[in-house]
Design a protein around this motif. Structure first.
Motif, PDB file in Angstrom:
ATOM      1  N   ALA A 111       0.830  -1.204   0.000  1.00 36.88           N
ATOM      2  CA  ALA A 111       0.000   0.000   0.000  1.00 36.88           C
ATOM      3  C   ALA A 111       0.869   1.261   0.000  1.00 36.88           C
ATOM      4  CB  ALA A 111      -0.928   0.001   1.205  1.00 36.88           C
ATOM      5  N   GLN A 112       1.958   1.238   0.782  1.00 36.08           N
ATOM      6  CA  GLN A 112       2.828   2.413   0.841  1.00 36.08           C
ATOM      7  C   GLN A 112       3.629   2.578  -0.452  1.00 36.08           C
ATOM      8  OE1 GLN A 112       4.318   3.832   4.750  1.00 36.08           O
ATOM      9  NE2 GLN A 112       4.377   1.651   5.237  1.00 36.08           N
ATOM     10  N   LEU A 113       4.021   1.474  -1.056  1.00 35.89           N
ATOM     11  CA  LEU A 113       4.711   1.573  -2.349  1.00 35.89           C
ATOM     12  C   LEU A 113       3.765   2.144  -3.409  1.00 35.89           C
ATOM     13  CD1 LEU A 113       6.680  -1.808  -2.348  1.00 35.89           C
ATOM     14  CD2 LEU A 113       7.617   0.490  -2.020  1.00 35.89           C
ATOM     15  N   ALA A 114       2.502   1.773  -3.322  1.00 40.90           N
ATOM     16  CA  ALA A 114       1.516   2.341  -4.250  1.00 40.90           C
ATOM     17  C   ALA A 114       1.416   3.856  -4.065  1.00 40.90           C
ATOM     18  CB  ALA A 114       0.159   1.676  -4.030  1.00 40.90           C
ATOM     19  N   GLU A 115       1.433   4.312  -2.798  1.00 42.71           N
ATOM     20  CA  GLU A 115       1.389   5.758  -2.532  1.00 42.71           C
ATOM     21  C   GLU A 115       2.587   6.466  -3.152  1.00 42.71           C
ATOM     22  OE1 GLU A 115       0.793   6.987   1.494  1.00 42.71           O
ATOM     23  OE2 GLU A 115      -0.506   5.289   1.935  1.00 42.71           O
ATOM     24  N   ALA A 116       3.772   5.866  -3.004  1.00 40.23           N
ATOM     25  CA  ALA A 116       4.974   6.487  -3.563  1.00 40.23           C
ATOM     26  C   ALA A 116       4.864   6.594  -5.082  1.00 40.23           C
ATOM     27  CB  ALA A 116       6.207   5.675  -3.175  1.00 40.23           C
TER      28      ALA A 116
ATOM     29  N   LEU B  86       4.727   9.830  -7.851  1.00 35.08           N
ATOM     30  CA  LEU B  86       5.609   9.949  -9.015  1.00 35.08           C
ATOM     31  C   LEU B  86       4.835   9.976 -10.334  1.00 35.08           C
ATOM     32  CD1 LEU B  86       8.442   7.470  -7.960  1.00 35.08           C
ATOM     33  CD2 LEU B  86       8.577   9.967  -7.996  1.00 35.08           C
ATOM     34  N   GLY B  87       3.532   9.723 -10.265  1.00 39.42           N
ATOM     35  CA  GLY B  87       2.720   9.702 -11.484  1.00 39.42           C
ATOM     36  C   GLY B  87       2.739   8.379 -12.210  1.00 39.42           C
TER      37      GLY B  87
ATOM     38  N   ARG C  51      -1.363   0.898  -9.319  1.00 44.58           N
ATOM     39  CA  ARG C  51      -2.582   0.092  -9.281  1.00 44.58           C
ATOM     40  C   ARG C  51      -2.252  -1.369  -8.975  1.00 44.58           C
ATOM     41  NH1 ARG C  51      -5.107  -3.285 -12.460  1.00 44.58           N
ATOM     42  NH2 ARG C  51      -3.594  -2.976 -14.149  1.00 44.58           N
ATOM     43  N   GLU C  52      -1.173  -1.867  -9.571  1.00 43.15           N
ATOM     44  CA  GLU C  52      -0.790  -3.261  -9.340  1.00 43.15           C
ATOM     45  C   GLU C  52      -0.406  -3.491  -7.877  1.00 43.15           C
ATOM     46  OE1 GLU C  52       2.306  -4.049 -12.117  1.00 43.15           O
ATOM     47  OE2 GLU C  52       1.003  -3.865 -13.889  1.00 43.15           O
TER      48      GLU C  52
END
Length: 367
Positions: free
Chosen positions: A337-342, A346-347, A353-354
């Motif tokens: 979840a936190q990697l998704a936020e990062a 970054l756009g 999404r993955e």
């Protein structure tokens, strides 16, 4: 201006009212040929952070020393040198910490306590990371503190952490602060060996960290920051580098929330560097991913991806049974979840999404 919680606590301990202190100051001033006309409003301003002029701080020390039957200094009443709070002896730190706890318990509104900024915000982390260390934390006087007392504090920390996760920080803060004042303070002022003292400071630091989380949850960030700083000083006194790294991670998280990205990165580097091999894989993972989010917030793409990769690599070494109790928050799916936020910062929306879908799957498996 920052509230003078030290003066507030000492006046309360001495059993004086604001008007009573002002009257005593006026009487001493008159007897010494230096008349003053202070009242309860004047004392109220001092409690809010103003410093009386001239010799009045010394008179306050004299009055409180006589009333409390011990020597009270300018530092004790929060009117010493502006730079005297950092690097203070352990005994002085305990006096300041317990004064904050008492003020918080007594319902004084500390929610608007301002955030510490600049070098003063960095100093507690620098002092945790660097010498001098506390060579002997034993205390010779007071009721004897034993292993069962330390166990009581550890049990209380687990209880209040569970309460925090179930009902939130607003409700929990009142209870954990009351416990700090009524049960932890007497132990800190008891007598103990060096070994017991370090275990005691480690346990007390865990409770202070919970109080900080509750302040954070209540949107009282200045107050939360002070509790985190206290927990970090207690971590140093305990010689538990792993716990200190955890407290640094709390400061990193707060800096991230406040969008102080450079400070977050610097704190995370300090935690990783100083805790070294003592730091647990879960905490190392969390520090790396928070660095990644900070770099992403700064649009530093290469650095963000580098820290993301380090976080994923470290996460493979997490073993729940080897982790300290404070890192239980690192549950399955949180990293993704936190990697998704990062990546969203970054756009990079498709990879984000993955990761988000993977986080949902991981949480579903663990539930």
């Amino acid at each position: 201006m920052e509230p003078n919680i030290l003066l507030n606590a000492l006046i309360h301990e001495a059993g004086m009212s604001r008007a009573g202190l002002a009257t005593r100051i006026n009487r001493l001033g008159h007897n010494s040929g230096k008349p003053t006309r202070y009242d309860h409003t004047s004392v109220g301003r001092w409690m809010k952070g103003q410093r009386p002029r001239g010799y009045v701080p010394e008179i306050i020390c004299e009055l409180l020393s006589e009333r409390l039957s011990r020597r009270i200094t300018l530092e004790d009443i929060g009117m010493g040198r502006p730079d005297s709070t950092h690097g203070a002896p352990l005994s002085g730190f305990i006096a300041r910490a317990t004064a904050l706890w008492r003020s918080d318990q007594e319902g004084r509104d500390l929610t608007d306590t301002p955030l510490i900024a600049g070098l003063n915000a960095v100093a507690p982390v620098w002092e945790w990371e660097n010498p001098p260390d506390d060579t002997d934390v034993s205390r010779p006087s007071g009721p004897r503190v034993g292993a069962e007392d330390v166990t009581m504090l550890r049990t209380a920390r687990r209880h209040y952490e569970s309460m925090y996760r179930q009902v939130g920080g607003v409700t929990t803060r009142v209870r954990v602060v009351r416990f700090l004042v009524e049960h932890t303070v007497p132990l800190l002022r008891g007598s103990y060996s060096d070994r017991t003292g370090r275990n005691l400071f480690r346990a007390a630091g865990g409770l202070a960290a919970i109080a900080g989380l509750c302040g954070y949850d209540s949107d009282a960030h200045g107050l939360a920051q002070r509790y985190f700083h206290q927990a970090l000083r207690l971590a140093k006194a305990s010689s538990d580098r792993r716990f200190g790294g955890y407290v640094v991670a709390l400061l990193v998280n707060q800096a991230m929330f406040l969008r102080e990205y450079r400070q977050a990165i610097g704190f995370a580097e300090a935690g990783l560097r100083s805790a070294g091999s003592h730091i647990s894989p879960a905490l190392r993972t969390d520090l790396f991913v928070m660095q990644a989010k900070a770099f992403a917030g700064m649009k530093a793409v290469r650095d963000a991806h580098h820290c993301m990769a380090l976080a994923e690599q470290t996460a493979t070494r997490i073993r729940r049974e080897d982790e300290p109790p404070e890192t239980e928050y690192m549950q399955p799916g949180l990293l993704e979840a936190q990697l998704a936020e990062a990546l969203i910062s970054l756009g990079d929306l498709e990879p984000a999404r993955e990761y988000a879908e993977e986080a949902v799957r991981a949480q579903g498996v663990s539930s």
